[in-house]
Design an enzyme around this catalytic site. Structure first.
Site, PDB file in Angstrom:
ATOM      1  N   LYS A 163      -4.180  80.340  53.978  1.00  0.00           N
ATOM      2  CA  LYS A 163      -3.866  81.615  53.316  1.00  0.00           C
ATOM      3  C   LYS A 163      -4.680  81.791  52.032  1.00  0.00           C
ATOM      4  O   LYS A 163      -5.099  82.899  51.698  1.00  0.00           O
ATOM      5  CB  LYS A 163      -2.364  81.687  52.995  1.00  0.00           C
TER       6      LYS A 163
ATOM      7  N   VAL B 167       2.660  73.632  56.391  1.00  0.00           N
ATOM      8  CA  VAL B 167       3.680  72.856  57.106  1.00  0.00           C
ATOM      9  C   VAL B 167       3.078  71.760  57.988  1.00  0.00           C
ATOM     10  O   VAL B 167       3.808  70.947  58.541  1.00  0.00           O
ATOM     11  CB  VAL B 167       4.631  73.729  57.967  1.00  0.00           C
TER      12      VAL B 167
ATOM     13  N   SER C 112      -0.709  76.790  56.288  1.00  0.00           N
ATOM     14  CA  SER C 112      -0.721  77.840  55.263  1.00  0.00           C
ATOM     15  C   SER C 112      -1.777  77.660  54.177  1.00  0.00           C
ATOM     16  O   SER C 112      -1.971  78.570  53.367  1.00  0.00           O
ATOM     17  CB  SER C 112       0.650  77.930  54.603  1.00  0.00           C
TER      18      SER C 112
ATOM     19  N   TYR D  76      -4.182  85.158  62.548  1.00  0.00           N
ATOM     20  CA  TYR D  76      -3.288  84.336  61.720  1.00  0.00           C
ATOM     21  C   TYR D  76      -2.949  83.006  62.422  1.00  0.00           C
ATOM     22  O   TYR D  76      -3.035  81.936  61.813  1.00  0.00           O
ATOM     23  CB  TYR D  76      -2.022  85.131  61.380  1.00  0.00           C
TER      24      TYR D  76
ATOM     25  N   TYR E  48       5.377  78.050  47.819  1.00  0.00           N
ATOM     26  CA  TYR E  48       6.579  78.740  48.334  1.00  0.00           C
ATOM     27  C   TYR E  48       7.661  78.810  47.265  1.00  0.00           C
ATOM     28  O   TYR E  48       7.370  79.011  46.093  1.00  0.00           O
ATOM     29  CB  TYR E  48       7.122  78.051  49.588  1.00  0.00           C
TER      30      TYR E  48
HETATM   31  N1  GLN Z   1       1.695  78.713  61.100  1.00  0.00           N
HETATM   32  C1  GLN Z   1       2.809  78.516  60.231  1.00  0.00           C
HETATM   33  C2  GLN Z   1       3.768  79.683  60.334  1.00  0.00           C
HETATM   34  O1  GLN Z   1       3.360  80.776  60.215  1.00  0.00           O
HETATM   35  C3  GLN Z   1       2.334  78.354  58.822  1.00  0.00           C
HETATM   36  C4  GLN Z   1       3.459  78.199  57.873  1.00  0.00           C
HETATM   37  C5  GLN Z   1       3.215  77.244  56.765  1.00  0.00           C
HETATM   38  O2  GLN Z   1       2.327  76.405  56.749  1.00  0.00           O
HETATM   39  N2  GLN Z   1       4.106  77.321  55.817  1.00  0.00           N
HETATM   40  O3  GLN Z   1       4.926  79.538  60.547  1.00  0.00           O
END
Ligand code: GLN
Length: 329
Positions: free
Chosen positions: A76, A267, A73, A197, A249
């Site tokens: 993002k 994650v 993420s 994505y 988050y």
């Molecule tokens: N690829 C992961 C997902 O979409 C990314 C989520 C994350 O890093 N929080 O579930």
């Protein structure tokens, strides 16, 4: 002391503090590997690194800072910056900038607008991927990979195994993509948006890369190691704002309160933080808390913020002075 001595003294002071933080945080073995993307459960849980890159191009690091992991993420934040640059404020018509207070993969939109709350949760990031795909077409992935690489100062690559794993198991993200289509937050082709994505999340980076990428943000878009301009300055301001309020988050409030820096976690176990106009910081440890943030990463950032006075609102305003004391050489 002449200038060279001062520089080497400061450098060794920083390394000393970094090592102390590293040694104390390494004892923390709490948290668990992400396993909802099967490939992520295979990583070595002991790997841990901290790296700092300054706007002057100095690097300080400790631990396994060259080990690679997927950016997840953290991508993002970079893609939001790129979207703002290419599409301007029109992006805000598709994705809001309000904290959601929900999990990163929540299936929930802002009830007033039926748009994702912000670009740092999956729904927002999938929408941003859709905007980028619609603007750039089939070149979109190569385009963002090139920007990410320039921000890191080296050519990055895709982790094919993680990408395939995300493709095979990303049903929840697909569901979010199709709901976004139903509320018209995103336009067809939704499968291309999802593919972008999944790819952006599967780019391999190291802790050192995260520090340099962070420093590219803190240095107004210019990579301080390569000297090349990577991002537009005005997009950075808005990206850092959203990172500050939404980057961690559902613990973004705690983070702003206790660490006080714009940051983004993934994650995969990485966190990229920014001290505006001064430093980029990367941490990596794949053991995650319930919110999906790296346990050691959070503790490292908290200690770095305290030791070096990095919190944006340090009450004594000690912050900038301390950073200058340590890092300005
Ligand atoms: N690829 C992961 C997902 O979409 C990314 C989520 C994350 O890093 N929080 O579930």
């Amino acid at each position: 002391m002449d200038n060279l001595d001062i520089a080497s003294q400061k450098s060794s002071d920083i390394n000393h503090v970094l090592s102390q933080i590293y040694d104390s945080v390494k004892e923390n073995r709490k948290g668990a590997l992400a396993d909802y993307i099967p490939e992520l459960a295979k990583v070595d849980p002991n790997i841990y690194g901290i790296a700092i890159a300054t706007n002057k191009g100095h690097i300080h690091s400790v631990g396994d800072v060259d080990a690679t992991f997927t950016i997840q993420s953290i991508s993002k934040a970079l893609n939001y910056c790129i979207a703002l640059e290419l599409l301007g404020r029109d992006v805000l018509e598709s994705v809001g900038v309000e904290p959601s207070g929900d999990r990163f993969n929540a299936i929930e939109f802002d009830p007033r607008t039926l748009r994702p709350y912000n670009p740092m949760v999956n729904a927002g990031a999938i929408t941003i991927a859709g905007l980028l795909y619609n603007h750039l077409g089939n070149e979109a992935y190569e385009y963002i990979l090139d920007r990410f690489s320039r921000a890191a100062g080296r050519q990055l690559t895709l982790n094919e195994d993680v990408y395939n794993s995300e493709m095979l198991t990303g049903h929840r993200n697909r569901a979010i993509g199709h709901l976004l289509l139903s509320t018209q937050a995103i336009k067809e082709p939704v499968d291309k948006a999802l593919d972008l994505y999944f790819r952006q999340c599967s780019i391999s980076v190291s802790t050192l890369d995260l520090a340099v990428m962070g420093a590219t943000f803190s240095n107004l878009g210019q990579n301080p190691i390569t000297g090349k301009q990577v991002f537009d300055m005005t997009s950075i301001r808005n990206t850092l704002s959203v990172m500050f309020t939404c980057g961690m988050y559902d613990s973004s409030g705690f983070w702003a309160h206790d660490v006080g820096l714009p940051a983004k976690s993934g994650v995969g176990g990485g966190i990229m933080g920014i001290v505006n106009r001064q430093l980029g910081i990367g941490t990596y440890s794949p053991l995650l808390d319930v919110n999906g943030n790296s346990v050691r990463g959070i503790e490292s950032f908290k200690k770095l913020s305290d030791e070096f006075g990095l919190h944006a609102f340090d009450s004594t305003n000690r912050g900038s002075g301390l950073v200058a004391h340590f890092f300005d050489y």
